[in-house]
Motif scaffolding. Structure first.
Motif, mmCIF file in Angstrom:
data_model
loop_
_atom_site.group_PDB
_atom_site.id
_atom_site.type_symbol
_atom_site.label_atom_id
_atom_site.label_comp_id
_atom_site.label_asym_id
_atom_site.label_seq_id
_atom_site.Cartn_x
_atom_site.Cartn_y
_atom_site.Cartn_z
ATOM 1 N N ALA A 52 0.832 -1.212 0.000
ATOM 2 C CA ALA A 52 0.000 0.000 0.000
ATOM 3 C C ALA A 52 0.863 1.256 0.000
ATOM 4 C CB ALA A 52 -0.932 -0.014 1.215
ATOM 5 N N ARG A 53 1.912 1.265 0.832
ATOM 6 C CA ARG A 53 2.796 2.431 0.901
ATOM 7 C C ARG A 53 3.468 2.696 -0.444
ATOM 8 N NH1 ARG A 53 6.146 1.539 6.572
ATOM 9 N NH2 ARG A 53 4.360 1.606 8.011
ATOM 10 N N ASN A 54 3.892 1.641 -1.109
ATOM 11 C CA ASN A 54 4.573 1.821 -2.387
ATOM 12 C C ASN A 54 3.610 2.200 -3.509
ATOM 13 O OD1 ASN A 54 7.651 1.108 -2.312
ATOM 14 N ND2 ASN A 54 6.661 -0.283 -0.864
ATOM 15 N N HIS A 55 2.360 1.773 -3.409
ATOM 16 C CA HIS A 55 1.364 2.259 -4.359
ATOM 17 C C HIS A 55 1.231 3.774 -4.229
ATOM 18 C CE1 HIS A 55 0.034 -1.497 -5.992
ATOM 19 N NE2 HIS A 55 -0.414 -1.980 -4.847
ATOM 20 N N MET A 56 1.205 4.256 -3.002
ATOM 21 C CA MET A 56 1.062 5.691 -2.757
ATOM 22 C C MET A 56 2.230 6.483 -3.348
ATOM 23 S SD MET A 56 -0.417 5.822 1.158
ATOM 24 C CE MET A 56 -0.488 7.608 1.162
ATOM 25 N N SER A 57 3.422 5.929 -3.262
ATOM 26 C CA SER A 57 4.593 6.651 -3.754
ATOM 27 C C SER A 57 4.780 6.536 -5.270
ATOM 28 C CB SER A 57 5.862 6.153 -3.045
ATOM 29 O OG SER A 57 6.086 4.782 -3.332
ATOM 30 N N SER A 58 4.119 5.553 -5.882
ATOM 31 C CA SER A 58 4.329 5.301 -7.316
ATOM 32 C C SER A 58 3.194 5.764 -8.212
ATOM 33 C CB SER A 58 4.541 3.794 -7.559
ATOM 34 O OG SER A 58 5.634 3.305 -6.835
ATOM 35 N N ILE A 59 1.997 5.895 -7.678
ATOM 36 C CA ILE A 59 0.827 6.040 -8.536
ATOM 37 C C ILE A 59 0.814 7.346 -9.335
ATOM 38 C CG2 ILE A 59 -0.733 7.059 -6.776
ATOM 39 C CD1 ILE A 59 -2.860 5.037 -7.998
ATOM 40 N N GLU A 60 1.233 8.434 -8.717
ATOM 41 C CA GLU A 60 1.227 9.719 -9.431
ATOM 42 C C GLU A 60 2.169 9.682 -10.630
ATOM 43 O OE1 GLU A 60 2.023 14.507 -8.642
ATOM 44 O OE2 GLU A 60 1.973 13.093 -6.956
ATOM 45 N N SER A 61 3.359 9.133 -10.421
ATOM 46 C CA SER A 61 4.335 9.031 -11.503
ATOM 47 C C SER A 61 3.830 8.132 -12.625
ATOM 48 C CB SER A 61 5.656 8.488 -10.958
ATOM 49 O OG SER A 61 6.572 8.250 -12.001
ATOM 50 N N CYS A 62 3.183 7.006 -12.279
ATOM 51 C CA CYS A 62 2.648 6.083 -13.288
ATOM 52 C C CYS A 62 1.597 6.768 -14.160
ATOM 53 C CB CYS A 62 2.050 4.852 -12.621
ATOM 54 S SG CYS A 62 3.267 3.662 -12.011
ATOM 55 N N ILE A 63 0.721 7.530 -13.525
ATOM 56 C CA ILE A 63 -0.328 8.222 -14.273
ATOM 57 C C ILE A 63 0.269 9.282 -15.187
ATOM 58 C CG2 ILE A 63 -2.311 9.784 -14.044
ATOM 59 C CD1 ILE A 63 -2.994 8.251 -11.433
ATOM 60 N N GLU A 64 1.218 10.055 -14.664
ATOM 61 C CA GLU A 64 1.870 11.086 -15.478
ATOM 62 C C GLU A 64 2.570 10.475 -16.684
ATOM 63 O OE1 GLU A 64 4.443 13.109 -12.784
ATOM 64 O OE2 GLU A 64 2.848 14.398 -11.953
ATOM 65 N N GLN A 65 3.280 9.361 -16.466
ATOM 66 C CA GLN A 65 3.991 8.693 -17.567
ATOM 67 C C GLN A 65 3.018 8.110 -18.585
ATOM 68 O OE1 GLN A 65 7.428 6.090 -16.497
ATOM 69 N NE2 GLN A 65 7.041 6.786 -14.408
ATOM 70 N N ALA A 66 1.902 7.566 -18.097
ATOM 71 C CA ALA A 66 0.903 6.982 -19.004
ATOM 72 C C ALA A 66 0.307 8.050 -19.915
ATOM 73 C CB ALA A 66 -0.189 6.291 -18.201
ATOM 74 N N LEU A 67 -0.017 9.196 -19.363
ATOM 75 C CA LEU A 67 -0.575 10.298 -20.165
ATOM 76 C C LEU A 67 0.461 10.829 -21.145
ATOM 77 C CD1 LEU A 67 -2.548 12.207 -17.364
ATOM 78 C CD2 LEU A 67 -3.541 10.890 -19.251
ATOM 79 N N LEU A 68 1.711 10.947 -20.674
ATOM 80 C CA LEU A 68 2.776 11.461 -21.524
ATOM 81 C C LEU A 68 3.055 10.525 -22.696
ATOM 82 C CD1 LEU A 68 4.955 13.690 -21.838
ATOM 83 C CD2 LEU A 68 6.482 12.251 -20.479
ATOM 84 N N LYS A 69 3.158 9.227 -22.403
ATOM 85 C CA LYS A 69 3.436 8.260 -23.472
ATOM 86 C C LYS A 69 2.280 8.180 -24.469
ATOM 87 C CE LYS A 69 5.118 3.598 -24.389
ATOM 88 N NZ LYS A 69 5.556 2.308 -23.823
ATOM 89 N N ALA A 70 1.057 8.364 -23.964
ATOM 90 C CA ALA A 70 -0.119 8.324 -24.840
ATOM 91 C C ALA A 70 -0.301 9.634 -25.604
ATOM 92 C CB ALA A 70 -1.370 8.039 -24.016
ATOM 93 N N ASN A 71 0.571 10.608 -25.302
ATOM 94 C CA ASN A 71 0.502 11.918 -25.940
ATOM 95 C C ASN A 71 -0.891 12.532 -25.795
ATOM 96 O OD1 ASN A 71 1.499 14.125 -27.380
ATOM 97 N ND2 ASN A 71 0.870 13.278 -29.363
ATOM 98 N N THR A 72 -1.390 12.464 -24.559
ATOM 99 C CA THR A 72 -2.726 13.002 -24.293
ATOM 100 C C THR A 72 -2.735 13.700 -22.947
ATOM 101 O OG1 THR A 72 -5.072 12.417 -24.319
ATOM 102 C CG2 THR A 72 -3.614 10.931 -23.117
ATOM 103 N N SER A 73 -3.753 14.513 -22.724
ATOM 104 C CA SER A 73 -3.915 15.198 -21.445
ATOM 105 C C SER A 73 -5.156 14.666 -20.752
ATOM 106 C CB SER A 73 -4.057 16.711 -21.668
ATOM 107 O OG SER A 73 -5.302 17.004 -22.292
#
Length: 341
Positions: A52-73
């Motif tokens: 749970a703790r590591n989900h909290m520290s990773s989730i924001e970065s994962c979402i940002e990278q997913a949007l960036l790679k998808a070239n979408t906002s």
């Protein structure tokens, strides 16, 4: 339609953007996953609090990278989908709360997805598969045989009465002194072993239903390991893997005969254990012998990932026209696949 999916039910934090429209055929635009394998390795399994703790520290970065790679906002996203169960409650809360916050702030619909439904529909993202089909879902926490008649129409034919196949493989790998996760370790070691050397009992072999049991196999492996030497490890791994696969094949054959839908023409293998090459080969052969088609996701989509969650949301929107979950939707560590709504 463009969906942002979030998956955090166990030890992988994942975010993905998947689209499907009249202009763009179904496509994974991004699928970012942060694995926690190295964190949980020393414990031989997932520690829920650390997960749970590591989900909290990773989730924001994962979402940002997913949007960036998808070239979408986020403004171009049509809805936010998140795994809301079943799974470890801490991780589920991290994912669903994050999805709800984005939903409120960006004024986008929130869609709660059942983790098992994500797995069972993944193959339809990668292949053209019509309903109905026979599902074999084998993962680290679940094992199910079901007729998939349509979205929300899942006829359970059988399931495990104790451990899942993935859990059993992980625990026996630990007994053999291998690192977590055990399934891939067992498969790798099996390649240098003799699968015919040790005979393991196939549980519930003579039962005519589709329920499976793996706890007896695990016990038999423990007793054998206790009186064996290091030189026997590869043969034990190979023999044990074959026994698990044969147990699944035996019950898959019975599931084929118990299907009630007259027009089933496909078997779909899903879940983390679907990455096992021997299991894929044997179920493919069984399908061929019964004049059925065989489908399974690519290896990288067998384990937990957010693309399957985004796709399940797309399937639901297409089925119901405009599918939205209430923002008050309750996260459920136990969520029956037949009680999704």
């Amino acid at each position: 339609m463009k969906i942002l999916g979030i998956e955090s039910s166990c030890d992988d934090t994942s975010a993905s953007v998947v689209c499907d429209s009249d202009i763009i055929e179904k496509r994974i635009l991004s699928n970012i996953t942060s694995s926690q394998i190295e964190i949980h390795k020393e414990y031989g399994g997932v520690v829920p609090e650390y997960a749970a703790r590591n989900h909290m520290s990773s989730i924001e970065s994962c979402i940002e990278q997913a949007l960036l790679k998808a070239n979408t906002s986020i403004n171009e996203i049509d809805a936010i989908a998140a795994t809301s169960g079943p799974g470890l409650i801490g991780g589920l809360l991290v994912g669903t709360v994050t999805a709800k916050i984005i939903s409120i702030m960006a004024n986008k619909p929130f869609i709660a997805i059942n983790h098992l439904e994500g797995h069972l529909l993944t193959s339809r993202l990668c292949h053209t598969i019509n309903f109905p089909f026979l599902l074999v879902l084998a993962s680290g926490g679940h094992f199910i045989f079901a007729e998939i008649l349509d979205i929300d129409k899942y006829n359970i034919l059988g399931q495990t009465i104790d451990d899942s196949a993935g859990e059993c493989l992980d625990k026996v790998a630990k007994m053999l002194g291998m690192e977590y996760p055990g399934g891939p370790a067992i498969e790798k070691l099996s390649m240098s072993g003799d699968a015919t050397r040790f005979k393991f009992p196939i549980p519930l072999l003579r039962k005519h239903d589709c329920n499976v049991s793996f706890s007896g196999l695990k016990t038999a492996a423990r007793l054998l390991i206790e009186k064996s030497s290091k030189e026997d490890k590869a043969d034990i791994a190979a023999s044990f893997q074959l026994a698990v696969v044969n147990a699944i094949i035996n019950k898959t054959n019975k599931a084929i005969k118990l299907c009630t839908a007259p027009d089933i023409n496909s078997i779909v293998l899903a879940g983390g254990v679907a990455a096992n090459k021997l299991l894929r080969l044997k179920i493919e052969q069984l399908a061929y012998d019964n004049k059925l088609k065989f489908f399974a996701p690519p290896i990288n989509l067998c384990s937990d990932n957010a693309a399957m969650i985004a796709w399940a949301a797309i399937e639901r929107v297409k089925k119901y026209g405009h599918y939205i979950s209430p923002i008050t939707h309750i996260t459920r560590p136990r969520w029956d696949i037949n009680k999704i709504n």
